[in-house]
Scaffold this motif. Structure first.
Motif, PDB file in Angstrom:
ATOM      1  N   MET A   1     -40.718  57.849 117.225  1.00 43.90           N
ATOM      2  CA  MET A   1     -41.130  56.548 117.708  1.00 43.90           C
ATOM      3  C   MET A   1     -39.984  55.546 117.550  1.00 43.90           C
ATOM      4  N   LEU A   2     -39.316  55.634 116.405  1.00 43.41           N
ATOM      5  CA  LEU A   2     -38.206  54.703 116.180  1.00 43.41           C
ATOM      6  C   LEU A   2     -37.097  54.901 117.213  1.00 43.41           C
ATOM      7  N   ALA A   3     -36.776  56.153 117.497  1.00 42.15           N
ATOM      8  CA  ALA A   3     -35.728  56.433 118.484  1.00 42.15           C
ATOM      9  C   ALA A   3     -36.175  55.999 119.878  1.00 42.15           C
ATOM     10  N   ALA A   4     -37.441  56.218 120.207  1.00 44.74           N
ATOM     11  CA  ALA A   4     -37.955  55.776 121.510  1.00 44.74           C
ATOM     12  C   ALA A   4     -37.877  54.255 121.611  1.00 44.74           C
ATOM     13  N   GLY A   5     -38.087  53.575 120.496  1.00 43.97           N
ATOM     14  CA  GLY A   5     -37.963  52.117 120.470  1.00 43.97           C
ATOM     15  C   GLY A   5     -36.550  51.656 120.759  1.00 43.97           C
ATOM     16  N   ARG A   6     -35.574  52.544 120.484  1.00 39.11           N
ATOM     17  CA  ARG A   6     -34.172  52.229 120.796  1.00 39.11           C
ATOM     18  C   ARG A   6     -33.790  52.733 122.192  1.00 39.11           C
ATOM     19  N   ARG A   7     -34.802  53.099 122.983  1.00 41.56           N
ATOM     20  CA  ARG A   7     -34.644  53.564 124.373  1.00 41.56           C
ATOM     21  C   ARG A   7     -33.955  54.924 124.467  1.00 41.56           C
ATOM     22  N   ASP A   8     -34.179  55.783 123.480  1.00 44.15           N
ATOM     23  CA  ASP A   8     -33.666  57.145 123.496  1.00 44.15           C
ATOM     24  C   ASP A   8     -34.622  57.984 124.348  1.00 44.15           C
ATOM     25  N   ALA A   9     -34.208  58.304 125.560  1.00 45.38           N
ATOM     26  CA  ALA A   9     -35.071  59.023 126.505  1.00 45.38           C
ATOM     27  C   ALA A   9     -35.449  60.409 125.998  1.00 45.38           C
ATOM     28  N   GLN A  10     -34.523  61.102 125.338  1.00 43.76           N
ATOM     29  CA  GLN A  10     -34.836  62.441 124.824  1.00 43.76           C
ATOM     30  C   GLN A  10     -35.889  62.364 123.719  1.00 43.76           C
ATOM     31  N   ALA A  11     -35.786  61.384 122.858  1.00 41.99           N
ATOM     32  CA  ALA A  11     -36.776  61.204 121.792  1.00 41.99           C
ATOM     33  C   ALA A  11     -38.138  60.877 122.386  1.00 41.99           C
ATOM     34  N   PHE A  12     -38.136  60.065 123.436  1.00 42.07           N
ATOM     35  CA  PHE A  12     -39.401  59.715 124.087  1.00 42.07           C
ATOM     36  C   PHE A  12     -40.015  60.958 124.736  1.00 42.07           C
ATOM     37  N   ARG A  13     -39.179  61.802 125.319  1.00 40.32           N
ATOM     38  CA  ARG A  13     -39.675  63.044 125.928  1.00 40.32           C
ATOM     39  C   ARG A  13     -40.299  63.948 124.860  1.00 40.32           C
ATOM     40  N   THR A  14     -39.673  64.026 123.710  1.00 42.96           N
ATOM     41  CA  THR A  14     -40.213  64.819 122.603  1.00 42.96           C
ATOM     42  C   THR A  14     -41.547  64.243 122.142  1.00 42.96           C
ATOM     43  N   LEU A  15     -41.613  62.935 122.042  1.00 41.14           N
ATOM     44  CA  LEU A  15     -42.848  62.259 121.664  1.00 41.14           C
ATOM     45  C   LEU A  15     -43.940  62.541 122.701  1.00 41.14           C
TER      46      LEU A  15
END
Length: 180
Positions: free
Chosen positions: A1-15
């Motif tokens: 969630m923290l990485a997605a908050g930094r606009r990390d697309a790969q982290a958001f995909r994992t989430l």
């Protein structure tokens, strides 16, 4: 969630991969049609992407926070279709409390539940159901007091009183838990 908050697309995909099946099932229970549930899920993840930077782990577990967003999107679709909106208060309240209090790892296993979130879950569980519901709608769903009153079909003054009393009880409970 923290990485997605930094606009990390790969982290958001994992989430997304870790949480979308459960959130889709949740939306499907509300909407009863696959295509509507898919729409709610998509709208929910767009909102999650845009709001991930504002997520506060001390207030709610990641899954709880995302569930409330998807639930709101599903309810918006039901309203748009002029379908009656039924709030499953017992089910929703217990899911929120259980998700906050759960000791197991969340969907993004790198996040650890803070002691503040556990204390909040404990204190939320001590509130009367009506206070839990009003606070849950106001804070987990980001609804105004007027919107909460409309959702619960109650007078605005009653909702304000329930929220005020519930917050006071939460404050006292949290203060007692912090005292040595």
């Amino acid at each position: 969630m923290l990485a997605a908050g930094r606009r990390d697309a790969q982290a958001f995909r994992t989430l997304y991969d870790a949480t979308s099946p459960k959130l889709f099932g949740f939306a499907l229970r509300i909407l009863h049609k696959r295509e509507l549930a898919e729409e709610a899920l998509q709208d929910g993840y767009v909102a999650i992407w845009h709001a991930a930077g504002t997520y506060q782990a001390a207030l709610a577990a990641p899954m709880t926070w995302m569930t409330t967003i998807v639930r709101n999107k599903a309810l918006d679709i039901r309203r748009r279709l002029d379908q009656p909106v039924e709030i499953d208060a017992d089910g929703f309240d217990s899911e929120v409390i259980a998700a906050l209090a759960a000791a197991g790892p969340g969907p993004a296993e790198t996040l650890q539940r803070s002691t503040e979130a556990q204390a909040l879950a404990h204190c939320m569980a001590t509130l009367e159901r009506r206070h839990q519901q009003a606070i849950g709608l106001a804070f987990f769903h980001d609804l105004t007091h007027g919107e909460v009153a409309q959702q619960l079909s109650l007078p605005l003054g009653t909702v304000k009183t329930w929220i005020r009393r519930g917050l006071e009880k939460l404050k006292n409970c949290l203060a007692r838990r912090e005292a040595p």
